[in-house]
Design a protein around this motif. Sequence first.
Motif, PDB file in Angstrom:
ATOM      1  N   GLY A 270       0.779  -1.231   0.000  1.00  0.00           N
ATOM      2  CA  GLY A 270       0.000   0.000   0.000  1.00  0.00           C
ATOM      3  C   GLY A 270       0.807   1.277   0.000  1.00  0.00           C
ATOM      4  N   ARG A 271       2.113   1.172  -0.099  1.00  0.00           N
ATOM      5  CA  ARG A 271       2.956   2.377  -0.123  1.00  0.00           C
ATOM      6  C   ARG A 271       3.743   2.422  -1.425  1.00  0.00           C
ATOM      7  NH1 ARG A 271       3.608   4.445   5.039  1.00  0.00           N
ATOM      8  NH2 ARG A 271       5.418   5.611   4.383  1.00  0.00           N
ATOM      9  N   ILE A 272       3.980   3.645  -1.903  1.00  0.00           N
ATOM     10  CA  ILE A 272       4.753   3.779  -3.136  1.00  0.00           C
ATOM     11  C   ILE A 272       6.219   3.495  -2.848  1.00  0.00           C
ATOM     12  CG2 ILE A 272       5.552   5.394  -4.906  1.00  0.00           C
ATOM     13  CD1 ILE A 272       2.888   6.805  -4.739  1.00  0.00           C
ATOM     14  N   LEU A 273       6.792   2.595  -3.634  1.00  0.00           N
ATOM     15  CA  LEU A 273       8.214   2.288  -3.516  1.00  0.00           C
ATOM     16  C   LEU A 273       8.993   3.434  -4.153  1.00  0.00           C
ATOM     17  CD1 LEU A 273      10.161  -0.158  -2.781  1.00  0.00           C
ATOM     18  CD2 LEU A 273      10.145  -0.647  -5.212  1.00  0.00           C
ATOM     19  N   LYS A 274       9.826   4.098  -3.350  1.00  0.00           N
ATOM     20  CA  LYS A 274      10.508   5.285  -3.870  1.00  0.00           C
ATOM     21  C   LYS A 274      11.936   5.022  -4.313  1.00  0.00           C
ATOM     22  CE  LYS A 274       7.761   8.758  -1.727  1.00  0.00           C
ATOM     23  NZ  LYS A 274       7.755  10.173  -1.403  1.00  0.00           N
ATOM     24  N   GLY A 275      12.592   4.056  -3.664  1.00  0.00           N
ATOM     25  CA  GLY A 275      14.003   3.862  -3.947  1.00  0.00           C
ATOM     26  C   GLY A 275      14.832   4.853  -3.157  1.00  0.00           C
ATOM     27  N   ALA A 276      16.176   4.702  -3.230  1.00  0.00           N
ATOM     28  CA  ALA A 276      17.075   5.512  -2.396  1.00  0.00           C
ATOM     29  C   ALA A 276      16.912   7.004  -2.660  1.00  0.00           C
ATOM     30  CB  ALA A 276      18.523   5.076  -2.634  1.00  0.00           C
ATOM     31  N   SER A 277      16.713   7.405  -3.911  1.00  0.00           N
ATOM     32  CA  SER A 277      16.633   8.828  -4.234  1.00  0.00           C
ATOM     33  C   SER A 277      15.283   9.236  -4.811  1.00  0.00           C
ATOM     34  CB  SER A 277      17.723   9.203  -5.247  1.00  0.00           C
ATOM     35  OG  SER A 277      18.888   8.473  -5.030  1.00  0.00           O
ATOM     36  N   GLY A 278      14.313   8.354  -4.720  1.00  0.00           N
ATOM     37  CA  GLY A 278      12.973   8.700  -5.196  1.00  0.00           C
ATOM     38  C   GLY A 278      12.749   8.427  -6.676  1.00  0.00           C
ATOM     39  N   PHE A 279      13.669   7.730  -7.316  1.00  0.00           N
ATOM     40  CA  PHE A 279      13.570   7.536  -8.767  1.00  0.00           C
ATOM     41  C   PHE A 279      13.047   6.155  -9.164  1.00  0.00           C
ATOM     42  CE2 PHE A 279      17.390  10.641  -8.950  1.00  0.00           C
ATOM     43  CZ  PHE A 279      16.541  11.731  -8.863  1.00  0.00           C
ATOM     44  N   ALA A 280      12.591   5.360  -8.202  1.00  0.00           N
ATOM     45  CA  ALA A 280      12.155   3.995  -8.513  1.00  0.00           C
ATOM     46  C   ALA A 280      10.984   3.997  -9.489  1.00  0.00           C
ATOM     47  CB  ALA A 280      11.749   3.277  -7.237  1.00  0.00           C
ATOM     48  N   GLY A 281      10.871   2.939 -10.265  1.00  0.00           N
ATOM     49  CA  GLY A 281       9.714   2.795 -11.157  1.00  0.00           C
ATOM     50  C   GLY A 281       9.959   3.215 -12.591  1.00  0.00           C
ATOM     51  N   GLU A 282      11.228   3.359 -12.982  1.00  0.00           N
ATOM     52  CA  GLU A 282      11.530   3.767 -14.366  1.00  0.00           C
ATOM     53  C   GLU A 282      11.451   2.557 -15.314  1.00  0.00           C
ATOM     54  OE1 GLU A 282      11.976   6.633 -15.884  1.00  0.00           O
ATOM     55  OE2 GLU A 282      11.821   7.920 -14.130  1.00  0.00           O
ATOM     56  N   PHE A 283      10.235   2.072 -15.494  1.00  0.00           N
ATOM     57  CA  PHE A 283      10.024   0.915 -16.375  1.00  0.00           C
ATOM     58  C   PHE A 283      10.427   1.212 -17.816  1.00  0.00           C
ATOM     59  CE2 PHE A 283       7.011   0.055 -12.956  1.00  0.00           C
ATOM     60  CZ  PHE A 283       7.303  -1.266 -12.693  1.00  0.00           C
ATOM     61  N   GLY A 284      10.394   2.474 -18.188  1.00  0.00           N
ATOM     62  CA  GLY A 284      10.691   2.864 -19.563  1.00  0.00           C
ATOM     63  C   GLY A 284      12.068   2.427 -20.028  1.00  0.00           C
ATOM     64  N   HIS A 285      12.963   2.176 -19.072  1.00  0.00           N
ATOM     65  CA  HIS A 285      14.327   1.820 -19.464  1.00  0.00           C
ATOM     66  C   HIS A 285      14.659   0.361 -19.186  1.00  0.00           C
ATOM     67  CE1 HIS A 285      14.867   5.934 -20.599  1.00  0.00           C
ATOM     68  NE2 HIS A 285      14.185   6.230 -19.499  1.00  0.00           N
ATOM     69  N   ALA A 286      13.636  -0.463 -19.106  1.00  0.00           N
ATOM     70  CA  ALA A 286      13.851  -1.908 -19.034  1.00  0.00           C
ATOM     71  C   ALA A 286      14.301  -2.362 -20.425  1.00  0.00           C
ATOM     72  CB  ALA A 286      12.560  -2.613 -18.639  1.00  0.00           C
ATOM     73  N   LEU A 287      15.271  -3.260 -20.459  1.00  0.00           N
ATOM     74  CA  LEU A 287      15.757  -3.778 -21.739  1.00  0.00           C
ATOM     75  C   LEU A 287      14.734  -4.737 -22.335  1.00  0.00           C
ATOM     76  CD1 LEU A 287      18.028  -4.311 -23.878  1.00  0.00           C
ATOM     77  CD2 LEU A 287      18.812  -6.144 -22.379  1.00  0.00           C
ATOM     78  N   VAL A 288      14.282  -4.437 -23.559  1.00  0.00           N
ATOM     79  CA  VAL A 288      13.339  -5.357 -24.211  1.00  0.00           C
ATOM     80  C   VAL A 288      13.831  -5.810 -25.585  1.00  0.00           C
ATOM     81  CG1 VAL A 288      11.277  -4.518 -23.003  1.00  0.00           C
ATOM     82  CG2 VAL A 288      11.955  -3.442 -25.170  1.00  0.00           C
ATOM     83  N   ASN A 289      14.867  -5.134 -26.119  1.00  0.00           N
ATOM     84  CA  ASN A 289      15.335  -5.496 -27.457  1.00  0.00           C
ATOM     85  C   ASN A 289      16.827  -5.199 -27.554  1.00  0.00           C
ATOM     86  OD1 ASN A 289      15.701  -5.988 -30.152  1.00  0.00           O
ATOM     87  ND2 ASN A 289      14.383  -4.319 -30.873  1.00  0.00           N
ATOM     88  N   SER A 290      17.651  -6.256 -27.442  1.00  0.00           N
ATOM     89  CA  SER A 290      19.104  -6.023 -27.417  1.00  0.00           C
ATOM     90  C   SER A 290      19.611  -5.499 -28.767  1.00  0.00           C
ATOM     91  CB  SER A 290      19.844  -7.297 -27.005  1.00  0.00           C
ATOM     92  OG  SER A 290      19.432  -8.369 -27.825  1.00  0.00           O
ATOM     93  N   ALA A 291      18.809  -5.639 -29.814  1.00  0.00           N
ATOM     94  CA  ALA A 291      19.191  -5.100 -31.130  1.00  0.00           C
ATOM     95  C   ALA A 291      18.373  -3.848 -31.439  1.00  0.00           C
ATOM     96  CB  ALA A 291      18.973  -6.162 -32.206  1.00  0.00           C
ATOM     97  N   GLY A 292      17.824  -3.242 -30.390  1.00  0.00           N
ATOM     98  CA  GLY A 292      16.900  -2.121 -30.603  1.00  0.00           C
ATOM     99  C   GLY A 292      17.577  -0.778 -30.777  1.00  0.00           C
ATOM    100  N   LYS A 293      16.733   0.238 -30.831  1.00  0.00           N
ATOM    101  CA  LYS A 293      17.213   1.604 -31.061  1.00  0.00           C
ATOM    102  C   LYS A 293      17.971   2.133 -29.845  1.00  0.00           C
ATOM    103  CE  LYS A 293      12.961   2.530 -33.629  1.00  0.00           C
ATOM    104  NZ  LYS A 293      11.957   1.698 -32.961  1.00  0.00           N
TER     105      LYS A 293
END
Length: 413
Positions: free
Chosen positions: A239-262
């Motif tokens: 029930g609480r937002i996971l913040k991480g050490a500096s509040g930047f947790a949750g950057e799903f946008g930079h998960a690797l999905v294509n090793s040959a990608g852009k």
Amino acid sequence: MVAPESAVVAPARTGSNFDNVRRSNLAAVLGMAHAQRRVSRAEITRATGLNRSTVGGLVAELVELGLVEEREPGSTHHAGRPSPIIVPREDVVAIAVNPEVDAVTIGLVSLSGKVLKRIRYDTARVPTPEEVVNIVAAVVAGMAGELQSSFRTVGVGLAVPGLVREQDGVVVLAPHLDWHNVPLAGMLGTALGLPVAAANDASTGLMAESLFGAGRGVLEHVYLNGGASGIGGGIAVEGRILKGASGFAGEFGHALVNSAGKLCHCGAQGCLETEVRQEELLEALGLGKSGLEELDSALRAQVSRPEGPDTGVLEVVHRQMDFLADALRGTVNIFNPELIIFGGFLGTLYSADPHRMAQLVRSRALKGPSEDVRFARAELGADLLLVGAAQLAFAPFLADPASIILAGAGASA
Ligand SMILES: [Zn+2]
């Protein structure tokens, strides 16, 4: 459910212990009315364990502060005297702002989380911080008469597509806007003469969905938001937002999905947000710069065609879903969420074929956690970020309702 985050520093807690108890009880009652939108005195008594006369006194104080109103209940099936209903006042509002690469959206949001007004101001190019401040100031000036006569404006909340230091509302980095260390909350506060709080857009979306949307009452959930400038997200743990050490947790946008990608602006290759883009979806649908509602209706029209969607559209939708499922495989395995919520254009993508999306993730994640996980589209739709941003402005008053007097927010009306 999820504690609101805010860049506004709460006033010092001084006074006697009695004051502190009363203050926290006031906050509890207002919090219930706010989150549930309407709550009976009897429900408050049950939930807080306070006696009826104490609850009556607290409600009277909130009415006096102009934060809630009491209504006579409608017909009731219960025996005995029906309990009065407490609702947040619709005229207590926050101004919500969401700057994006192609537009600045400004909303007027009531304490009950309703968007009363939404203005999307399209920009010819990526706006500078100064342009955002000017646009917001002009829109607010245009509403000044109405704000003065009909509303009490408690403050401004900003949902920014970037990394935001919440203590002072400085946008540390918004790569797609090309903003670096911009004291946006301070700049806007000076221009409007109102307190301004800021947070990352995905965090505000998570907050809104947790309180009023699909995440209501769900303790373990993951939220992914897709906007014009990329993908972000947030994770609620117990029930609480996971913040991480500096509040930047949750950057799903930079998960690797294509090793040959852009190549991504972050320096890595094949990130989720370089492979799953709103722009590509808009292009496939033959749309130019558009709001979420236009994108939604265009894709809905495609998938509901008797002959099925255009092959080009289907190809893009399937490819984006595949990459999204790859990113979510790790999320499901690592966090074992009960619910994954898709917001922004990811909600549009999910809605195109919810069954396929769920199957893709389940087939890739481990058997155990994938059996438990459910999927949902964010319920607040185009209002999501505005409701979340407004929550930032309401947070200080929800934590300490009497502070609304010190804030001088009662000047109008
Ligand atoms: Zn990246």
